[in-house]
Every structure is written in C-alpha cells, then in structure tokens.
Design a protein around this motif. Structure first.
Motif, PDB file in Angstrom:
ATOM      1  N   LEU A 130       0.815  -1.208   0.000  1.00 46.92           N
ATOM      2  CA  LEU A 130       0.000   0.000   0.000  1.00 46.92           C
ATOM      3  C   LEU A 130       0.856   1.268   0.000  1.00 46.92           C
ATOM      4  N   TYR A 164       2.123   1.856  -3.546  1.00 47.34           N
ATOM      5  CA  TYR A 164       1.103   2.422  -4.439  1.00 47.34           C
ATOM      6  C   TYR A 164       0.940   3.914  -4.219  1.00 47.34           C
ATOM      7  N   GLY A 165       1.120   4.366  -2.973  1.00 45.56           N
ATOM      8  CA  GLY A 165       1.048   5.789  -2.668  1.00 45.56           C
ATOM      9  C   GLY A 165      -0.340   6.395  -2.741  1.00 45.56           C
ATOM     10  N   GLN A 166      -1.379   5.587  -2.723  1.00 45.97           N
ATOM     11  CA  GLN A 166      -2.734   6.116  -2.844  1.00 45.97           C
ATOM     12  C   GLN A 166      -3.409   6.374  -1.506  1.00 45.97           C
ATOM     13  N   LEU A 167      -2.889   5.768  -0.439  1.00 41.55           N
ATOM     14  CA  LEU A 167      -3.482   5.924   0.887  1.00 41.55           C
ATOM     15  C   LEU A 167      -2.499   6.580   1.838  1.00 41.55           C
ATOM     16  N   SER A 168      -3.045   7.331   2.783  1.00 40.34           N
ATOM     17  CA  SER A 168      -2.197   7.914   3.830  1.00 40.34           C
ATOM     18  C   SER A 168      -1.840   6.809   4.820  1.00 40.34           C
ATOM     19  N   GLU A 175      -4.792   5.840   6.886  1.00 34.60           N
ATOM     20  CA  GLU A 175      -5.733   4.995   6.151  1.00 34.60           C
ATOM     21  C   GLU A 175      -5.220   3.556   6.059  1.00 34.60           C
ATOM     22  N   LYS A 200       8.885   4.341   2.316  1.00 34.96           N
ATOM     23  CA  LYS A 200       8.185   5.000   1.202  1.00 34.96           C
ATOM     24  C   LYS A 200       9.149   5.781   0.321  1.00 34.96           C
TER      25      LYS A 200
END
Length: 173
Positions: A121, A124-128, A131, A160
C-alpha cells in the motif's frame, strides 16, 4: 486450474479444488499419488499428505485471505476467533501445531503478512499512513509504525522514500 489439470491427467477423481485443499472422490493408488506428486513438483507445487502440514497451510491461507484479499470487513474480529470458527478447532491447538511446524507464532506470521500488505500500500502511494493503519486493523498509526520498524528496520516513511528495499513473496513470509 493447474492442480485440476494434473488431477485429470493422472486420472484421480476430485470433488473440490481450492487454494491449498483438494477433496478427492476416492483413495488413489500409490502409483497415481506418485505421478501426481512428480507432476506437481515439476510445476513448483508441494503435495502435503500429513495433517499438520495441511493444517498449517489452511491457517496461512486464511491469514493471507484476510489480510490481502478482503476489504477489511473482518478487521475488528480477533484472528483467533476467525481461525477457530473457520477450521472448527480450538485455537490453542491450532497455535501449537502452527508454532511447532513453522517456528513462529500465528500472531507473528500475521504481523509479517500485515507488514507486507503495508509495504504494498505504501508503494502504491494512494493511501495515507492513517488509512493504511485503519485498513490493516491497527489501533493507531503509531502501532503500525512500531511494528513496521520492528519487522523491516525502517519506518514507513523511510520505506516509502526508498521502496527498493523490497517486498517478499507471500509464500516466503
């Protein structure tokens, strides 16, 4: 599908094939089992005949399904309850069998799987991070961060910015 193809090729009847589990219609001969074992081994599959190995694989499959293939609907249910209900066995028995076979507790295995999902996740870098923590059933970002650092040696933020430190295949966790 691959397992079904090999069962058909060897002539072994089955009623159900799912991840890590095959229900045979009858007892195959030793020659049929040997042939199936050779065919599956050549394709990278392992044939598990003893009860402990089969049970451990079922436990792993449930954990992987819960962490990697659901939308978190069972996040608030204790893993011990889910395993006991799905496998119709006492959790302490499941835990002792798993630990004896794997050399790690069910809880530690589940944490390793959660951290692998967190890595995915984060990549992907789409969620904080909050989250991600919520999606994986952590009580707080701090709790996720502590476990992440304990398992990987990095904080989620460090990972990250340098995700090339790698993810592990689920069957190698």
């Amino acid at each position: 599908m691959v397992v079904e193809q090999q069962l058909k090729a060897v002539g072994i009847g089955y009623s159900k094939v799912q991840l890590g589990d095959v229900a045979l219609e009858s007892n195959p001969s030793p020659a049929e089992m040997s042939s199936l074992h050779e065919r599956l081994s050549a394709l990278g599959f392992e044939l598990l005949n003893d009860r402990r190995s089969t049970l451990v694989e079922k436990i792993k499959n449930i954990i992987i399904r819960l962490i990697h293939h659901t939308d978190g609907e069972e996040v608030n249910t204790k893993l011990s309850v889910i395993l006991a209900e799905e496998l119709h066995m006492d959790y302490h028995y499941l835990s002792s069998q798993f630990s004896a076979a794997e050399g790690v507790t069910i809880e530690k295995y589940a944490i390793q799987q959660r951290i692998e999902k967190a890595k995915e996740l984060l990549a992907y870098g789409q969620l904080s991070l909050s989250e991600i923590a919520y999606a994986l059933g952590y009580s707080s970002v701090q709790h996720l961060s502590q476990q992440f650092k304990k398992v990987t040696g990095q904080t989620p933020s460090q990972y990250k910015t340098a995700p090339l430190t790698g993810r592990m295949p689920l069957d190698k966790v």
